[in-house]
Design an enzyme around this catalytic site. Structure first.
Site, PDB file in Angstrom:
ATOM      1  N   ASP A  20       0.873  -1.156   0.000  1.00  0.00           N
ATOM      2  CA  ASP A  20       0.000   0.000   0.000  1.00  0.00           C
ATOM      3  C   ASP A  20       0.922   1.220   0.000  1.00  0.00           C
ATOM      4  O   ASP A  20       2.152   1.078   0.111  1.00  0.00           O
ATOM      5  CB  ASP A  20      -0.895  -0.029   1.243  1.00  0.00           C
ATOM      6  CG  ASP A  20      -1.792   1.185   1.348  1.00  0.00           C
ATOM      7  OD1 ASP A  20      -2.388   1.577   0.330  1.00  0.00           O
ATOM      8  OD2 ASP A  20      -1.863   1.757   2.446  1.00  0.00           O
ATOM      9  N   ASP A  22      -0.176   5.184   1.040  1.00  0.00           N
ATOM     10  CA  ASP A  22      -0.453   6.233   2.022  1.00  0.00           C
ATOM     11  C   ASP A  22      -0.384   5.703   3.445  1.00  0.00           C
ATOM     12  O   ASP A  22      -1.041   4.722   3.780  1.00  0.00           O
ATOM     13  CB  ASP A  22      -1.832   6.849   1.779  1.00  0.00           C
ATOM     14  CG  ASP A  22      -1.874   7.668   0.503  1.00  0.00           C
ATOM     15  OD1 ASP A  22      -0.932   8.445   0.280  1.00  0.00           O
ATOM     16  OD2 ASP A  22      -2.831   7.520  -0.264  1.00  0.00           O
ATOM     17  N   ASP A 197      -1.496  -0.331   6.123  1.00  0.00           N
ATOM     18  CA  ASP A 197      -1.646   0.396   7.379  1.00  0.00           C
ATOM     19  C   ASP A 197      -3.112   0.513   7.779  1.00  0.00           C
ATOM     20  O   ASP A 197      -3.406   0.829   8.927  1.00  0.00           O
ATOM     21  CB  ASP A 197      -1.046   1.801   7.267  1.00  0.00           C
ATOM     22  CG  ASP A 197      -1.896   2.714   6.396  1.00  0.00           C
ATOM     23  OD1 ASP A 197      -2.277   3.806   6.858  1.00  0.00           O
ATOM     24  OD2 ASP A 197      -2.185   2.344   5.242  1.00  0.00           O
TER      25      ASP A 197
END
Length: 253
Positions: A20, A22, A197
């Site tokens: 991922d 961000d 996250d």
């Protein structure tokens, strides 16, 4: 009732890695650096949304953020409007206003601790890697404009506005699309390790049949951290050897 972000766990022999972006690879590091006060790129969204809500005498909390993280922009906007009860603003109007403010914030994105080390290590050892991010191309370009060399090490990059990504996370669409584009793909999901996250991102990875390592924002309540095969406080804490991947030559500094 089960937590909607909790998912069953599977694990296989890891040969490929999906990141991922961000809050995982990119963020904004304060100067002087202070690991306890990292400002993630996800925080950019939070700052803007707090400003918008302040006009309506409302506040933005982490329970709402957890529902929005990883979603496609319009889906996230609808959740924002519905949960906050703002009737005078449509999801589309919200996105236009948010976009104007984000344009100046995204180019300040910096690499999160351990991101460069891990990406370069995997690439140097021939482990196929890619990025699967909900960011649209215009946002991706702004966030990565200072880090083009590092992101060029990715085999491929799948964005949120990719035509093959019909639904945002927690749908597995983006990770399944990423698995198909590796050389020799589609790769068996059990051979793919995903770094995330966000709770919805972990669910998306698990729904795709992949293994997930979660590096959550420290402010995210532990009730949203279920489902991951491993939870780390930082990418600096990741040990490739534990997953059958080539070990680091020296300890992280």
């Amino acid at each position: 009732m089960a937590n909607p972000t909790s998912c069953d766990s599977t694990k296989g022999s890891i040969t490929h890695v999906i990141f991922d972006m961000d809050g995982l690879l990119l963020g904004k590091i304060p100067h002087p650096p202070n690991p306890s006060s990292l400002i993630y790129t996800e925080k950019f969204y939070t700052e803007v949304q707090e400003i918008i809500l302040a006009r309506y005498n409302k506040t933005f909390d982490w329970s709402l953020k957890a529902k929005m993280m990883g979603k496609k922009a319009i889906e996230s906007a609808r959740i924002f409007i519905e949960e906050t009860g703002i009737d005078s603003l449509t999801p589309e109007e919200f996105l236009v206003e948010r976009e104007d403010m984000l344009q100046s914030l995204f180019p300040t994105s910096e690499l999160m601790p351990g991101a460069s080390r891990l990406i370069r290590h995997l690439h140097a050892n021939g482990i196929p890697i890619c990025v699967a991010t909900g960011s649209h191309k215009r946002h991706f370009d702004l966030k990565t404009q200072r880090h083009g060399e590092l992101f060029s090490l990715m085999h491929h990059i799948v964005l949120g506005d990719d035509p093959e990504v019909k639904q945002g996370k927690p749908s597995p669409d983006i990770f399944l699309a990423a698995a198909k584009r590796f050389e020799g793909g589609p790769i068996d999901p059990q051979n793919i390790l995903v770094f995330e996250d966000a709770p919805l991102g972990v669910c998306a990875a698990k729904s795709a049949g992949m293994t997930a390592v979660m590096v959550p924002d420290p402010r995210l309540d532990s009730s949203y951290q279920g489902g991951a095969d491993q939870i780390l406080s930082s990418l600096l804490d990741f040990n490739p050897y534990e997953w059958g991947l080539p070990p680091f030559e020296k300890a992280a500094s």
